[in-house]
Motif scaffolding. Structure first.
Motif, short mmCIF file in Angstrom:
data_model
loop_
_atom_site.label_atom_id
_atom_site.label_comp_id
_atom_site.label_asym_id
_atom_site.label_seq_id
_atom_site.Cartn_x
_atom_site.Cartn_y
_atom_site.Cartn_z
N LEU A 14 -77.29 -36.81 27.33
CA LEU A 14 -76.40 -35.60 27.49
C LEU A 14 -77.15 -34.54 27.05
N TYR A 15 -77.92 -34.41 26.06
CA TYR A 15 -78.54 -33.36 25.52
C TYR A 15 -79.66 -32.65 26.56
N PHE A 16 -80.25 -33.91 26.97
CA PHE A 16 -81.56 -33.50 27.89
C PHE A 16 -81.15 -33.31 29.17
N GLN A 25 -72.39 -30.07 24.09
CA GLN A 25 -71.30 -30.21 23.09
C GLN A 25 -71.19 -31.75 22.91
N GLU A 26 -70.95 -32.52 24.26
CA GLU A 26 -70.50 -33.87 24.21
C GLU A 26 -71.67 -34.69 23.54
N ALA A 27 -73.15 -34.15 23.79
CA ALA A 27 -74.12 -34.60 23.05
C ALA A 27 -73.93 -34.68 21.55
N LEU A 28 -73.67 -33.39 21.15
CA LEU A 28 -73.50 -33.42 19.71
C LEU A 28 -72.49 -34.44 19.10
N TYR A 29 -71.09 -34.68 19.82
CA TYR A 29 -70.23 -35.52 19.41
C TYR A 29 -70.98 -36.91 19.28
N MET A 46 -78.90 -34.70 13.54
CA MET A 46 -77.75 -33.93 12.93
C MET A 46 -78.20 -33.04 11.87
N GLY A 47 -79.21 -33.38 11.27
CA GLY A 47 -80.09 -32.44 10.17
C GLY A 47 -80.59 -31.47 11.12
N THR A 48 -81.07 -31.59 12.35
CA THR A 48 -81.58 -30.33 13.11
C THR A 48 -80.38 -29.49 13.47
N TYR A 49 -79.37 -30.00 14.03
CA TYR A 49 -78.28 -29.27 14.31
C TYR A 49 -77.68 -28.33 13.20
N GLY A 53 -77.98 -24.62 13.42
CA GLY A 53 -76.78 -23.93 13.52
C GLY A 53 -76.40 -24.06 14.82
N GLU A 54 -77.11 -24.93 15.86
CA GLU A 54 -76.81 -25.16 17.22
C GLU A 54 -75.42 -26.14 17.33
N GLY A 55 -74.53 -25.42 17.79
CA GLY A 55 -73.19 -26.00 18.12
C GLY A 55 -72.52 -26.37 16.79
N VAL A 56 -72.76 -25.95 15.82
CA VAL A 56 -72.26 -26.16 14.43
C VAL A 56 -72.52 -24.89 13.61
N ARG A 57 -71.64 -24.70 12.49
CA ARG A 57 -71.81 -23.73 11.50
C ARG A 57 -72.93 -24.26 10.63
N ARG A 58 -74.22 -23.27 10.66
CA ARG A 58 -75.49 -23.57 9.95
C ARG A 58 -75.03 -24.07 8.38
#
Length: 87
Positions: A14-16, A25-29, A46-49, A53-58
């Protein structure tokens, strides 16, 4: 359902946009679900997210938490990220 590895792979697709349109956003889920189920590569992602701060609060604190979980399962990228993570 599904295995954590399958959840991680679905997140990557989903991400790529592999075999589907990019749905970040679905990839993050799916990454989050796999990470919570113990998949080390998903924990690293998840650490990289949280670091970026991509898709989440940093959150450097949450980035460190996820990187630490992945590093404890021998993900070299996570060990490296812990060394360079700005707090």
């Amino acid at each position: 359902g599904g295995s954590p590895g399958a959840q991680y792979n679905l997140g990557r697709c989903l991400y790529f946009g592999r075999g589907t349109t990019k749905r970040r956003q679905e990839a993050l889920y799916w990454y989050r679900r796999a990470a919570k189920n113990g998949e080390p590569l998903a924990q690293y992602v998840m650490g990289t997210y949280y670091e970026s701060g991509e898709g989440v609060r940093r959150s450097p604190r949450l980035a460190r938490l996820w990187y630490s979980k992945a590093a404890s399962q021998d993900v070299p990228e996570a060990r490296q990220a812990l060394k360079t993570l700005a707090v």
